[in-house]
Design a protein around this motif. Sequence first.
Motif, PDB file in Angstrom:
ATOM      1  N   GLY A  99      24.196  36.796  28.787  1.00 22.95           N
ATOM      2  CA  GLY A  99      25.043  36.094  29.730  1.00 22.95           C
ATOM      3  C   GLY A  99      24.762  34.608  29.784  1.00 22.95           C
ATOM      4  N   SER A 100      25.431  33.937  30.722  1.00 22.31           N
ATOM      5  CA  SER A 100      25.333  32.488  30.857  1.00 22.31           C
ATOM      6  C   SER A 100      25.116  32.079  32.304  1.00 22.31           C
ATOM      7  N   LEU A 101      24.475  30.952  32.470  1.00 25.70           N
ATOM      8  CA  LEU A 101      24.322  30.309  33.774  1.00 25.70           C
ATOM      9  C   LEU A 101      24.408  28.805  33.563  1.00 25.70           C
ATOM     10  N   ARG A 102      24.795  28.085  34.604  1.00 29.05           N
ATOM     11  CA  ARG A 102      24.785  26.636  34.554  1.00 29.05           C
ATOM     12  C   ARG A 102      23.953  26.105  35.709  1.00 29.05           C
ATOM     13  N   LEU A 103      22.943  25.335  35.375  1.00 26.49           N
ATOM     14  CA  LEU A 103      22.105  24.694  36.382  1.00 26.49           C
ATOM     15  C   LEU A 103      22.606  23.284  36.633  1.00 26.49           C
ATOM     16  N   SER A 104      22.492  22.851  37.875  1.00 28.90           N
ATOM     17  CA  SER A 104      22.877  21.494  38.247  1.00 28.90           C
ATOM     18  C   SER A 104      21.683  20.790  38.873  1.00 28.90           C
TER      19      SER A 104
ATOM     20  N   GLN B 267      12.798  21.161  43.686  1.00 29.18           N
ATOM     21  CA  GLN B 267      12.091  22.278  44.308  1.00 29.18           C
ATOM     22  C   GLN B 267      12.064  23.523  43.434  1.00 29.18           C
ATOM     23  N   GLY B 268      12.873  23.544  42.407  1.00 31.11           N
ATOM     24  CA  GLY B 268      12.909  24.681  41.499  1.00 31.11           C
ATOM     25  C   GLY B 268      13.991  25.681  41.864  1.00 31.11           C
ATOM     26  N   THR B 269      14.496  26.351  40.838  1.00 30.13           N
ATOM     27  CA  THR B 269      15.490  27.393  41.040  1.00 30.13           C
ATOM     28  C   THR B 269      15.176  28.557  40.099  1.00 30.13           C
ATOM     29  N   GLN B 270      15.260  29.761  40.623  1.00 26.25           N
ATOM     30  CA  GLN B 270      14.870  30.943  39.845  1.00 26.25           C
ATOM     31  C   GLN B 270      15.998  31.379  38.918  1.00 26.25           C
ATOM     32  N   VAL B 271      15.618  31.650  37.676  1.00 27.26           N
ATOM     33  CA  VAL B 271      16.536  32.251  36.711  1.00 27.26           C
ATOM     34  C   VAL B 271      15.912  33.562  36.243  1.00 27.26           C
ATOM     35  N   THR B 272      16.654  34.636  36.398  1.00 20.83           N
ATOM     36  CA  THR B 272      16.170  35.955  36.003  1.00 20.83           C
ATOM     37  C   THR B 272      17.164  36.576  35.026  1.00 20.83           C
ATOM     38  N   VAL B 273      16.666  36.958  33.863  1.00 23.13           N
ATOM     39  CA  VAL B 273      17.508  37.568  32.839  1.00 23.13           C
ATOM     40  C   VAL B 273      16.991  38.972  32.587  1.00 23.13           C
ATOM     41  N   SER B 274      17.847  39.935  32.820  1.00 22.93           N
ATOM     42  CA  SER B 274      17.437  41.338  32.641  1.00 22.93           C
ATOM     43  C   SER B 274      17.946  41.865  31.300  1.00 22.93           C
ATOM     44  N   SER B 275      17.177  42.804  30.754  1.00 23.05           N
ATOM     45  CA  SER B 275      17.542  43.359  29.439  1.00 23.05           C
ATOM     46  C   SER B 275      18.468  44.544  29.574  1.00 23.05           C
TER      47      SER B 275
ATOM     48  N   LEU C  72      21.574  34.015  27.081  1.00 28.04           N
ATOM     49  CA  LEU C  72      20.290  34.099  27.757  1.00 28.04           C
ATOM     50  C   LEU C  72      19.513  35.346  27.337  1.00 28.04           C
ATOM     51  N   LYS C  73      18.205  35.180  27.284  1.00 24.55           N
ATOM     52  CA  LYS C  73      17.293  36.248  26.882  1.00 24.55           C
ATOM     53  C   LYS C  73      16.319  36.539  28.018  1.00 24.55           C
ATOM     54  N   PRO C  74      15.763  37.737  28.049  1.00 24.51           N
ATOM     55  CA  PRO C  74      14.773  38.025  29.102  1.00 24.51           C
ATOM     56  C   PRO C  74      13.616  37.025  29.126  1.00 24.51           C
ATOM     57  N   GLU C  75      13.240  36.497  27.985  1.00 23.36           N
ATOM     58  CA  GLU C  75      12.145  35.530  27.945  1.00 23.36           C
ATOM     59  C   GLU C  75      12.526  34.170  28.529  1.00 23.36           C
ATOM     60  N   ASP C  76      13.779  33.985  28.890  1.00 20.93           N
ATOM     61  CA  ASP C  76      14.199  32.763  29.590  1.00 20.93           C
ATOM     62  C   ASP C  76      13.924  32.869  31.096  1.00 20.93           C
ATOM     63  N   THR C  77      13.510  34.027  31.545  1.00 23.99           N
ATOM     64  CA  THR C  77      13.215  34.221  32.965  1.00 23.99           C
ATOM     65  C   THR C  77      12.073  33.319  33.400  1.00 23.99           C
ATOM     66  N   ALA C  78      12.320  32.507  34.426  1.00 22.17           N
ATOM     67  CA  ALA C  78      11.325  31.552  34.917  1.00 22.17           C
ATOM     68  C   ALA C  78      11.902  30.814  36.115  1.00 22.17           C
ATOM     69  N   ILE C  79      11.058  30.026  36.749  1.00 16.68           N
ATOM     70  CA  ILE C  79      11.536  29.047  37.712  1.00 16.68           C
ATOM     71  C   ILE C  79      11.832  27.772  36.924  1.00 16.68           C
ATOM     72  N   TYR C  80      13.028  27.252  37.097  1.00 20.85           N
ATOM     73  CA  TYR C  80      13.452  26.053  36.388  1.00 20.85           C
ATOM     74  C   TYR C  80      13.395  24.859  37.343  1.00 20.85           C
ATOM     75  N   TYR C  81      12.763  23.818  36.885  1.00 16.78           N
ATOM     76  CA  TYR C  81      12.596  22.605  37.683  1.00 16.78           C
ATOM     77  C   TYR C  81      13.321  21.439  37.018  1.00 16.78           C
TER      78      TYR C  81
ATOM     79  N   SER D 219      20.642  35.633  38.777  1.00 14.57           N
ATOM     80  CA  SER D 219      20.305  36.753  37.908  1.00 14.57           C
ATOM     81  C   SER D 219      21.470  37.061  36.989  1.00 14.57           C
ATOM     82  N   VAL D 220      21.153  37.378  35.759  1.00 18.63           N
ATOM     83  CA  VAL D 220      22.186  37.654  34.774  1.00 18.63           C
ATOM     84  C   VAL D 220      21.619  38.620  33.743  1.00 18.63           C
ATOM     85  N   GLN D 221      22.484  39.344  33.092  1.00 24.09           N
ATOM     86  CA  GLN D 221      22.028  40.236  32.022  1.00 24.09           C
ATOM     87  C   GLN D 221      21.871  39.452  30.722  1.00 24.09           C
ATOM     88  N   ALA D 222      21.044  39.981  29.853  1.00 23.38           N
ATOM     89  CA  ALA D 222      20.834  39.359  28.545  1.00 23.38           C
ATOM     90  C   ALA D 222      22.171  39.135  27.847  1.00 23.38           C
TER      91      ALA D 222
END
Length: 128
Positions: free
Chosen positions: A16-21, A120-128, A86-95, A11-14
Amino acid sequence: LVQLVESGGGSVQAGGSLRLSCAASGYTSRTYCMGWFRQAPGKEREGVARIYTGGGTTYYGDSVKGRFTFSQDISKNTLYLQMNSLKPEDTAIYYCAAGWAPGPQYCSGAFDSTYTDWGQGTQVTVSS
């Protein structure tokens, strides 16, 4: 046995940044497509970013261009997706997904059938 193991969601605020592996194992070929797809509740699955490991050709979805970037650690068979601004509309499960391909064009959005193996997917949540 092909395995794709994702990590890095959260979870991150609008803004912000995340790195998926995505760590891939079991592939006997070094030329295949890897990609990130996402699915939000009530929405269709969307291809976010794709890469051909044989030469590095990349494809980014219009909604993430300029904000998301691939990098690879070939020695570890690991693909990274750096997600910035990141934007709130980026919120999703990423596969993470992958599949063998004879050339980079088969990694594009016209060939979703290339991607035969999925994590298996990983959740990304971006809050406004």
